[in-house]
Design a protein around this motif. Structure first.
Motif, short mmCIF file in Angstrom:
data_model
loop_
_atom_site.label_atom_id
_atom_site.label_comp_id
_atom_site.label_asym_id
_atom_site.label_seq_id
_atom_site.Cartn_x
_atom_site.Cartn_y
_atom_site.Cartn_z
N LYS A 164 0.94 -1.56 -0.35
CA LYS A 164 -0.18 -0.08 0.35
C LYS A 164 0.40 1.09 0.39
O LYS A 164 1.80 1.09 0.60
N PRO A 165 -0.30 2.64 -0.46
CA PRO A 165 0.97 3.55 -0.07
C PRO A 165 1.08 4.31 0.87
O PRO A 165 0.13 4.38 1.62
N LEU A 166 2.12 4.62 1.69
CA LEU A 166 2.31 5.24 2.34
C LEU A 166 3.08 6.69 2.77
O LEU A 166 3.92 6.80 2.04
N MET A 167 2.03 7.39 3.17
CA MET A 167 2.47 9.05 2.38
C MET A 167 4.36 9.40 4.13
O MET A 167 4.33 9.11 4.11
N LYS A 168 5.02 9.71 2.99
CA LYS A 168 6.18 10.45 2.98
C LYS A 168 6.75 11.40 3.17
O LYS A 168 7.24 12.48 4.27
N VAL A 169 6.09 12.22 2.60
CA VAL A 169 6.09 13.93 2.57
C VAL A 169 4.81 14.10 2.20
O VAL A 169 4.40 14.36 0.99
N ALA A 170 3.99 15.34 3.09
CA ALA A 170 2.65 15.15 2.98
C ALA A 170 3.11 17.25 2.21
O ALA A 170 3.73 18.15 2.99
N THR A 186 7.32 10.36 9.78
CA THR A 186 8.41 9.73 10.07
C THR A 186 7.59 8.38 10.43
O THR A 186 8.09 7.39 10.83
N ALA A 187 6.47 8.87 10.90
CA ALA A 187 5.18 7.57 11.82
C ALA A 187 4.60 7.16 11.18
O ALA A 187 4.11 7.71 9.65
N ARG A 188 3.42 6.12 11.52
CA ARG A 188 2.35 5.95 10.48
C ARG A 188 1.15 6.55 10.90
O ARG A 188 0.08 7.07 9.05
N ARG A 215 -1.12 14.74 -5.09
CA ARG A 215 -0.88 14.77 -6.53
C ARG A 215 0.58 14.40 -6.12
O ARG A 215 1.45 14.68 -6.57
N ALA A 216 1.21 16.41 -5.15
CA ALA A 216 2.13 17.03 -5.05
C ALA A 216 3.22 16.32 -3.58
O ALA A 216 3.93 16.19 -3.79
N SER A 217 2.03 15.08 -2.95
CA SER A 217 2.67 14.84 -1.83
C SER A 217 3.33 13.48 -2.46
O SER A 217 2.91 12.68 -3.45
N LYS A 218 4.72 12.73 -1.85
CA LYS A 218 5.35 11.95 -1.79
C LYS A 218 4.90 10.38 -0.99
O LYS A 218 4.77 10.36 -0.05
N PHE A 219 4.70 9.37 -1.62
CA PHE A 219 3.79 7.89 -1.20
C PHE A 219 5.28 6.99 -1.73
O PHE A 219 6.38 7.16 -2.13
N LEU A 220 5.60 6.28 -0.53
CA LEU A 220 6.54 5.19 -0.34
C LEU A 220 5.34 4.16 -0.27
O LEU A 220 4.86 3.79 0.16
N LYS A 221 6.16 2.66 -1.08
CA LYS A 221 5.56 1.15 -0.88
C LYS A 221 5.77 1.15 0.37
O LYS A 221 6.76 1.08 1.26
N MET A 243 6.34 -12.20 15.64
CA MET A 243 6.38 -10.74 15.65
C MET A 243 6.81 -9.78 14.21
O MET A 243 6.58 -10.84 13.26
N THR A 244 5.65 -8.77 14.44
CA THR A 244 5.49 -7.61 13.02
C THR A 244 6.14 -7.41 12.44
O THR A 244 7.53 -6.67 12.91
N VAL A 245 6.48 -6.88 10.84
CA VAL A 245 8.25 -6.66 10.20
C VAL A 245 7.68 -5.87 9.07
O VAL A 245 6.43 -5.95 8.61
N HIS A 246 7.80 -4.77 9.53
CA HIS A 246 8.17 -3.38 8.12
C HIS A 246 8.55 -3.48 6.52
O HIS A 246 10.04 -3.49 7.40
N PHE A 247 8.05 -3.91 5.58
CA PHE A 247 8.93 -3.55 4.62
C PHE A 247 9.09 -1.78 3.86
O PHE A 247 7.21 -1.34 3.71
N ARG A 248 9.92 -1.15 3.71
CA ARG A 248 9.74 -0.05 2.80
C ARG A 248 10.36 0.16 1.41
O ARG A 248 11.49 -0.33 1.44
N GLY A 249 9.55 0.47 0.38
CA GLY A 249 10.22 0.53 -1.03
C GLY A 249 10.93 -0.31 -1.21
O GLY A 249 10.39 -0.82 -1.95
#
Length: 714
Positions: A164-170, A186-188, A215-221, A243-249
């Motif tokens: 899913k897309p995760l907002m990195k820069v609003a 920096t957080a969920r 549209r201008a915001s930056k999203f991360l996988k 354990m829960t594991v998070h993968f990004r990018g």
């Protein structure tokens, strides 16, 4: 004081990135930064071993990186921003480039030059990889003292969410002054900005309303997964921890359920949100922010053979006896069972899947059922095959329900929606599913396997979810006969006690009878005692191949898709029809021969051709496939011969006489004779003895050079 330390550490990080050279003397990270500038790479991975090896860094710096990894990821990222070179190639602009170029031309890109929130944060992902020399923790060994540190854990992936897309820069636009504000997330969860912080709005005392620009915001996988302890790491009396594991990018889509992996990452707390936060109070959950992934066993298609491996496989392929060597390298500690090991080797290799023009699919996976008396090492063979196969799931009959084998509908804890969770057969997709104690399964649960074994899909219509899941798996089952041991007074059908619809789906049903034999029992006892004393198998006459070499060889063999030549069509058709005729004549047939048996012959022949690295199936492959099918019931044929009172020599004579009568010829070639009797479980030495004995009685004449047979009396 701390800021001074961090500025010094930033200088050390810059020095390391600029001057670290690899084994060939090239500046490793400078070339990586150039690739990033040229948009060939999106992420930079810094290996902790490189930090250890760099002479200008002290151990304290490396210790600080390990113990405060989150902070040092930022320090290295700042150093990279200052060192990133200009692109040396023409780069393809993406949407964000066009957007920010346009904003810069309009004069909106940080007009004041003072507020960091009016500057777009860097978008390069940085990962710090733990040293490969460090032993991974088990999940229960990761404690509160490791929070914020770089840890390395091993386990099996049990669940993966969608990416899913995760907002990195609003990005916000002010309605009053028109400036753009960038807020790094920096957080969920994050608190959106409501008032414009720009200088113009502050001077005018206008509380400018901010509008979020998606549209201008930056999203991360972003992907979330659950990792569970391996069974060998669980102490007695405990259940496996998860354990829960998070993968990004760039790390997303690298793992799938059922993979055994080693992850390194930052162990961090995460507060509960929503209603769960009200119930949890001050208690926080923990997760692993993944930095690197390494698989214990690669998939066949992921194997990239290096020079040394390619040479070794080429050398093995030229070996005339490779078929026997590979099969004997499977579970060398288990005595005998040579033909069963050959069948299991072919199960690992498999045949290519065929897709017809009209969309019809013909499976290529082989299914094998080992049915035999207790104590003939069925379960040990199953366990060994699962360790050799890159993707394998082991389950038992009584411990598996129909839902556990196919798919279950569960509520997703994150979205509260109903989601499908794959069972053992779905987890073993493109691999092997080993089912022990197959006879102990409930009939209702066993019917779930029927569709998987032929159509290789799992169809689901539950809780409003109607779908079809892929289950392209080879089923390896082990079962006991109906009364625990095989009862020779009853028919094979009564002993096997499995429905014909299921039996016909198995390419090979192997019957293993535990019979008393003085010589064989002595040899087996010596073998078992030797294994117990030395913890290794006795000498095989060659060094058994390692599991990694077996996997590499099989991965190379699976790339081939052999075809069946026209000249073999008639031979295969005749062989199939003769099997059907023999079964029709028999009072109590040992197997159910259907058209699926013909497809099994083709699959086994193709797998044998793959092992030889051949693009064409040879007659010897078909003969070996027929021999394996015959040998799977060898123990029963030997019992039938004992009941009929025929000794080996007389039986070989009757087989050769029937062969000559069937072809209406006086001659039988030595090759035909050897092929025919070996299918019945006799050896070449017994054939030669029979030829000499009946030649002395003037029943036939033997050619002195070729050993071909010519009957004297028609």
């Amino acid at each position: 004081m701390k800021d001074l330390d961090f500025s010094r550490d930033k200088d050390l990080a810059k020095d390391f990135l600029q001057n670290f050279a690899d084994a060939e003397g090239e500046a490793k990270y400078i070339s990586i930064l150039q690739d990033v500038a040229n948009r060939k790479l999106k992420a930079i991975e810094i290996d902790l071993e490189d930090l250890f090896d760099y002479k200008d860094l002290d151990e304290e710096f490396v210790g600080r990186v390990t113990e405060n990894t989150r902070r040092y990821v930022g320090i290295f990222a700042d150093a990279i921003d200052e060192l990133i070179p200009e692109p040396t190639e023409a780069i393809q602009e993406d949407d964000s480039d066009v957007f920010h170029t346009q904003r810069a031309e309009e004069g909106n890109e940080n007009p004041d030059g003072t507020d960091p929130r009016q500057k777009m944060p860097p978008e390069i992902r940085l990962y710090i990889k733990a040293s490969s020399k460090v032993q991974p923790f088990t999940i229960r060994e990761v404690r509160a003292s490791h929070i914020g540190q770089l840890v390395k854990i091993s386990g099996i992936v049990t669940r993966c969410s969608d990416v899913k897309p995760l907002m990195k820069v609003a990005v916000y636009t002010c309605e009053e002054c028109g400036f753009e504000i960038y807020q790094e997330v920096t957080a969920r969860v994050f608190m959106p900005l409501f008032e414009c912080p720009s200088k113009r709005c502050q001077v005018n005392r206008a509380k400018g309303h901010l509008i979020l620009q998606l549209r201008a915001s930056k999203f991360l996988k972003f992907q979330e997964a659950k990792i569970q302890e391996l069974t060998e790491h669980v102490p007695k009396g405990h259940i496996p921890r998860a354990m829960t594991v998070h993968f990004r990018g760039e790390l997303t889509r690298k793992v799938s359920p059922g993979d055994v992996v080693e992850l390194s990452g930052i162990f961090l707390p995460i507060p509960y949100t929503g209603f769960r936060a009200m119930r949890a109070g001050l208690v926080a959950d923990t997760y692993l922010e993944t930095m690197s992934i390494s698989h214990f066993k690669k998939k066949y298609e992921d194997y990239e053979l290096k020079g040394v491996e390619e040479e070794e496989i080429a050398r093995l392929a030229e070996d005339g006896d490779i078929y026997n060597k590979l099969s004997r390298s499977l579970a060398p500690e288990i005595f005998g069972h040579e033909d069963i090991k050959k069948a299991l080797l072919l199960l690992l290799v498999g045949a290519p899947h065929r897709k017809l023009k009209d969309g019809m699919k013909i499976r290529g996976d082989l299914h094998i059922c080992l049915m035999g008396d207790p104590g003939v090492a069925k379960s040990q063979l199953l366990k060994h095959i699962i360790t050799v196969a890159p993707r394998g799931v082991y389950t038992t009959g009584k411990g598996s329900s129909g839902v556990g084998l196919t798919a279950a509908v569960q509520k997703d804890p994150v979205t509260n929606e109903f989601v499908l969770e794959g069972g053992a057969l779905v987890l073993a997709d493109m691999g092997i599913c080993a089912i022990d104690e197959f006879d102990k399964m409930d009939e209702s649960d066993r019917t779930a396997i029927h569709e998987v074994m032929e159509q290789q899909t799992v169809s689901i219509a539950k809780a409003g979810i109607t779908t079809s899941l892929n289950a392209r798996t080879a089923v390896l089952a082990a079962a006991n006969p109906a009364w625990g041991r095989y009862d020779l007074r009853r028919t094979p059908a009564e002993n096997i006690n499995l429905p014909p619809a299921l039996l016909s789906r198995f390419d090979l049903l192997w019957l293993i009878l535990d019979k008393a034999d003085m010589d064989n029992d002595l040899e087996m006892a010596r073998h078992v005692v030797y294994v117990h004393q030395n913890r290794e198998s006795p000498a095989l006459g060659f060094a058994p191949l390692e599991a990694s070499v077996l996997r590499a060889y099989i991965s190379a063999a699976r790339k081939l898709s052999p075809s069946i030549p026209r000249e073999l069509e008639e031979y295969i058709a005749t062989a199939y029809s003769s099997i059907r005729q023999e079964e029709a004549k028999s009072n109590s047939p040992h197997s159910y021969t259907t058209i699926r048996t013909l497809l099994s012959i083709l699959r086994i022949s193709t797998a044998l051709a793959r092992l030889r690295f051949s693009d064409v199936v040879a007659q010897s492959d078909v003969d070996e496939a027929l021999r394996l099918m015959q040998m799977s019931k060898f123990s029963l044929y030997s019992e039938d011969r004992q009941k009929s009172g025929l000794d080996a020599i007389s039986d070989i004579y009757s087989i050769l006489r029937d062969e000559a009568a069937r072809s209406n010829k006086m001659d039988v070639t030595y090759g035909q004779a050897l092929n025919r009797i070996s299918r019945m479980g006799y050896t070449e030495a017994q054939l030669k003895e029979c030829l000499e004995e009946y030649a002395a009685l003037n029943v036939w004449q033997i050619h002195p050079n070729t050993f071909d047979i010519r009957f004297i009396d028609a």
